[in-house]
Design an enzyme around this catalytic site. Structure first.
Site, short mmCIF file in Angstrom:
data_model
loop_
_atom_site.label_atom_id
_atom_site.label_comp_id
_atom_site.label_asym_id
_atom_site.label_seq_id
_atom_site.Cartn_x
_atom_site.Cartn_y
_atom_site.Cartn_z
N HIS A 99 0.81 -1.34 0.07
CA HIS A 99 0.09 0.18 -0.07
C HIS A 99 0.83 1.27 -0.08
CE1 HIS A 99 0.56 -0.12 4.51
NE2 HIS A 99 0.40 1.24 4.39
N SER A 134 5.14 2.34 7.93
CA SER A 134 4.76 1.09 7.10
C SER A 134 5.81 0.38 6.21
CB SER A 134 3.35 1.60 6.06
OG SER A 134 2.30 1.48 7.15
N ASP A 182 0.06 -7.88 1.61
CA ASP A 182 0.51 -6.28 1.86
C ASP A 182 2.02 -6.28 1.67
OD1 ASP A 182 0.13 -3.65 1.65
OD2 ASP A 182 0.15 -3.30 3.87
#
Length: 386
Positions: free
Chosen positions: A127, A231, A157
């Site tokens: 993402h 992230s 992911d």
């Protein structure tokens, strides 16, 4: 009187000589006194258990891991449609008023990544770089390098980038025997809110977490602070070894605090190897939804029940074609026992599409065994993360 004086002088000389010898021994062997006292009192000083002390600093672990963590700036062009004065389509046609031309603007997404090989492969979250047309990495030593996407996997992911640069410090990954345990100290390294590389500390709060019960995820939960921009960064242990890739958090908007998640390094390594080899990840699929076997508290059966119960069978899928039915209890796949639903998902994903496998279990209390030919797992919607 003279005899007494001579005796006193003789004893005094030996006392002084003994003290001198003891002083020299104490200088040469500093721990000899404590060892002697320990033997004299019969090890009385070791009667209480010795509790090992933890490190007073994790600077060495950070020094090992931090150079392998990069800041990611993923840029993409976003098209903005002209603003409409009326939301109703009829009014838009009647009162057609120009509101300006279509405009494009550059949008930047922040994230982190981890250098996992000397030849320039970088792991991050999918993402972070999704739909980006330009990806820039800021290395630990201040260099800026462009990166290209080798491949990505929505279901975990994860994405793999490739950067062409020299002197890249690859992080050390933990092996399968060094899986994190609940209570282990961990450090999260990343670029929160774009302010620069930051290190936060916490512990492993839980392992095997699933935010989406139908997915393959088996996440590490930690209370180390993970914020926007972390992230794709590294979750390392107290030795500076990679144990996970930071991926998401449950924010304060829902009243949560200190609940972050990371993808275990073993899962990340499997995705990394497949993407480097083929550019994508292939997983097996049997076409059934399953869950835990319900066990009554008064059934007399062990609380840790084994196997899964089939909740739903996909029409036309491999399970349906093989004869699997709802409420079947599956106990083994191939030669491997099925422990629970999460365990079966891992086995299922590792199956080679097109290669038959035997699934055995119970139907209405009667044993059965069927042959299933798994297919490639269809794409699923990625889990929404922060």
């Amino acid at each position: 009187m003279n005899q007494a004086a001579r005796t006193f002088a003789f004893v005094a000389r030996f006392v002084v000589l003994g003290l001198a010898i003891a002083f020299v021994i104490g200088l040469v062997f500093p721990g000899s006194g404590a060892l002697l006292r320990q033997r004299i009192v019969g090890h009385a000083e070791t009667a209480s258990p010795v509790v090992p002390e933890g490190p007073v600093s994790y600077a060495d672990a950070v020094a090992l891991a931090a150079p392998s963590v990069v800041n990611i700036y993923a840029n993409k062009l976003v098209t903005e449609q002209p603003r409409q004065l009326y939301s109703d389509p009829v009014l838009q046609r009647i009162f057609s008023v120009p509101t300006g031309p279509v405009r494009t603007r550059r949008q930047q997404n922040l994230g982190s990544g981890v250098i996992v090989s000397d030849d320039g492969y970088v792991l991050t979250n999918n993402h972070v770089i999704a739909n980006a047309d330009d990806i820039q990495l800021l290395l630990y030593d201040g260099r800026v390098a462009s990166a290209k996407v080798v491949g990505s996997d929505d279901e975990t992911d994860l994405a793999v980038l490739k950067v062409d640069a020299g002197n890249l410090p690859a992080i050390k990954m933990t092996d399968a025997e060094s899986r994190p345990r609940v209570g282990d100290v961990v450090l999260a390294i990343g670029n929160p809110f774009g302010i620069g590389q930051t290190v936060t500390m916490g512990i492993v709060s839980a392992i095997g977490r699933q935010l989406n019960l139908s997915s393959l995820e088996s996440l590490i939960q930690t209370d180390a602070a993970i914020n926007f921009g972390n992230s794709g960064g590294a979750l390392v242990n107290a030795h500076g070894e990679l144990v996970g890739i930071n991926t998401s958090l449950i924010g304060q908007a829902v009243g949560a605090e200190g609940i972050g998640f990371a993808i275990p390094v073993q899962s990340a390594r499997d995705v990394l190897d497949q993407i480097i080899k083929t550019g994508h990840v292939v997983r097996g699929w049997i076409g059934a939804d399953y869950g835990p076997v319900p066990v009554s508290a008064e059934s007399g059966l062990p609380s840790a029940a084994r196997g899964v119960v089939v909740n739903e069978v996909s029409p036309g899928g491999p399970a349906a074609l093989s004869g699997i039915q709802q409420r079947d209890v599956l106990l083994k796949i191939g030669d491997e026992d099925i422990l629970d639903a999460s365990d079966l998902r891992k086995h299922e994903a590792s199956l080679k599409p097109g290669t038959a496998v035997t699934v055995s279990g119970l139907r209405n209390g009667q044993p059965f065994a069927l042959s299933i030919v798994p297919t490639q797992r269809p794409p699923t919607s990625p889990v929404q993360t922060q």
